[in-house]
Design an enzyme around this catalytic site. Structure first.
Site, mmCIF file in Angstrom:
data_model
loop_
_atom_site.group_PDB
_atom_site.id
_atom_site.type_symbol
_atom_site.label_atom_id
_atom_site.label_comp_id
_atom_site.label_asym_id
_atom_site.label_seq_id
_atom_site.Cartn_x
_atom_site.Cartn_y
_atom_site.Cartn_z
ATOM 1 C CG LEU A 1 -2.220 0.827 1.051
ATOM 2 C CD1 LEU A 1 -3.116 0.249 -0.036
ATOM 3 C CD2 LEU A 1 -2.988 0.906 2.369
ATOM 4 N N GLY A 2 1.793 1.311 -0.973
ATOM 5 C CA GLY A 2 2.597 2.511 -1.180
ATOM 6 C C GLY A 2 1.857 3.473 -2.086
ATOM 7 C CB SER B 1 2.094 -3.537 3.580
ATOM 8 O OG SER B 1 1.484 -3.021 4.746
ATOM 9 C CB ILE C 1 0.835 -3.187 -12.336
ATOM 10 C CG1 ILE C 1 0.141 -2.964 -10.993
ATOM 11 C CG2 ILE C 1 -0.217 -3.403 -13.424
ATOM 12 C CD1 ILE C 1 0.945 -2.282 -9.958
ATOM 13 N NE ARG D 1 10.610 -3.679 -11.555
ATOM 14 C CZ ARG D 1 9.903 -2.583 -11.802
ATOM 15 N NH1 ARG D 1 8.618 -2.684 -12.142
ATOM 16 N NH2 ARG D 1 10.468 -1.396 -11.732
ATOM 17 C CG ASP E 1 2.407 -3.804 -17.593
ATOM 18 O OD1 ASP E 1 2.374 -3.865 -18.833
ATOM 19 O OD2 ASP E 1 3.000 -2.896 -16.965
ATOM 20 C CD GLU F 1 9.041 -7.562 -18.063
ATOM 21 O OE1 GLU F 1 9.753 -6.572 -18.345
ATOM 22 O OE2 GLU F 1 8.106 -7.515 -17.251
ATOM 23 C CG HIS G 1 7.378 -3.747 -17.926
ATOM 24 N ND1 HIS G 1 8.431 -4.320 -17.271
ATOM 25 C CD2 HIS G 1 6.974 -2.724 -17.125
ATOM 26 C CE1 HIS G 1 8.671 -3.687 -16.128
ATOM 27 N NE2 HIS G 1 7.791 -2.700 -16.031
#
Length: 316
Positions: free
Chosen positions: A155-156, A177, A233, A235, A259, A264, A282
């Site tokens: 929750l940043g 968190s 969304i 890593r 994403d 990748e 991404h």
């Protein structure tokens, strides 16, 4: 900044590249083939005082050690997992990133991925384009996003932005968190399994660290269940990709909006034929407006460093 030697690690932004070339002494890492990169760095090492990196090519221990004059690493990203922060601290090298300016874009995309996955928007588009609407009749019913139980890991800045957007859809918000956050009415789950069990949609929005590597494992996926949707969304390495693929193929997970991926730009081919998955390359912050803001923040941090002023977004 004309005398500042800058190593640009990856062609991430033509605007940033042009500005660096105009304001600094610019060296492009990709000008040298990978097999000759060590020789390239050795030849320019005494001139490089700054590295401009991103989440594709950062500044690892070997690169940092090869650049004895390095003073600052400015990353055009929020995530710093491609930069050896411990090595930078050890050598007194400053590090900056680009927080805040990309928060809205990434949060917008996260909600879009959830809706696209649950309403099968991409699949519906293909259904029309293929002529199937004419030959097969109406498309199958899907699942709504409004009113669902939303769980957020981390929750940043971005996690909070996702929560605010989900609230507009009358979703109930819970989160996990390291510690409970003050000044929020969202339900806190210290145990991730409990959060997944009590979520219809689970968003991954935390930083990638040793503790959060593969934080989405088989146990979490099974707790989310065959009607649950995972949206990543953060890593790619937040998710145990092999377990995710198996769960989607076997129907133990309802769907996924992704994403980011572990290797990748390589994506598991097993995902390509699944109708319950939305795959993006991404592009969380990939809008013209935001990428220019990120580039400007990189430039402003470099200028502040050269002028011996406080950095705008210091990490180290």
């Amino acid at each position: 900044m004309e005398s500042l030697g800058v190593l640009f690690t990856y062609p991430m932004s033509s605007y940033l590249e042009e500005e660096l070339g105009r304001r600094c002494k610019l060296f492009r890492l990709w000008d040298s083939p990978p097999e000759k990169r060590k020789e390239f760095l050795r030849a320019i090492s005494s001139q490089i005082r700054a590295v401009v990196a991103n989440t594709v090519v950062g500044a690892d221990s070997d690169m940092i050690d090869s650049l004895p004059a390095l003073e600052i690493v400015a990353s055009c990203s929020v995530g710093l997992d491609k930069i050896d922060l411990d090595k930078c601290r050890e050598k007194g090298i400053r590090v900056t990133n680009t927080p805040d300016v990309l928060t809205d874009d990434v949060a917008d995309l996260a909600i879009s991925l959830a809706i696209c996955t649950m309403r099968q928007i991409c699949q519906s588009d293909r259904f029309v384009r293929s002529g199937a609407w004419l030959t097969k009749g109406d498309y199958r019913l899907t699942s709504k996003f409004s009113g669902k139980r939303v769980g957020i890991i981390g929750l940043g800045r971005i996690g909070l932005a996702i929560a605010k957007r989900a609230e507009a859809f009358n979703c109930t918000i819970s989160y996990h968190s390291r510690t409970e956050k003050p000044n929020t009415n969202y339900k806190y789950y210290p145990n991730l399994i409990n959060l997944a069990t009590n979520s219809d949609v689970l968003f991954v929005a935390c930083a990638l660290t040793e503790d959060t590597h593969h934080i989405i494992n088989r146990e979490v996926i099974d707790a989310l269940g065959p009607k649950g949707v995972l949206v990543n969304i953060g890593r790619g390495s937040h998710v145990d990709e092999l377990e995710l693929v198996k769960a989607l193929v076997e129907g133990r997970l309802g769907g996924a909006g992704l994403d980011v991926f572990e290797n990748e730009p390589r994506v598991p081919e097993e995902l390509f034929g699944l109708d319950n998955v939305v795959l993006l390359p991404h592009v969380g912050s990939a809008t013209v407006e935001t990428r220019k803001e990120m580039a400007n923040l990189v430039l402003e941090n470099l200028e502040a460093h050269v002028q011996k002023k406080p950095l705008l977004t210091p990490v180290v």
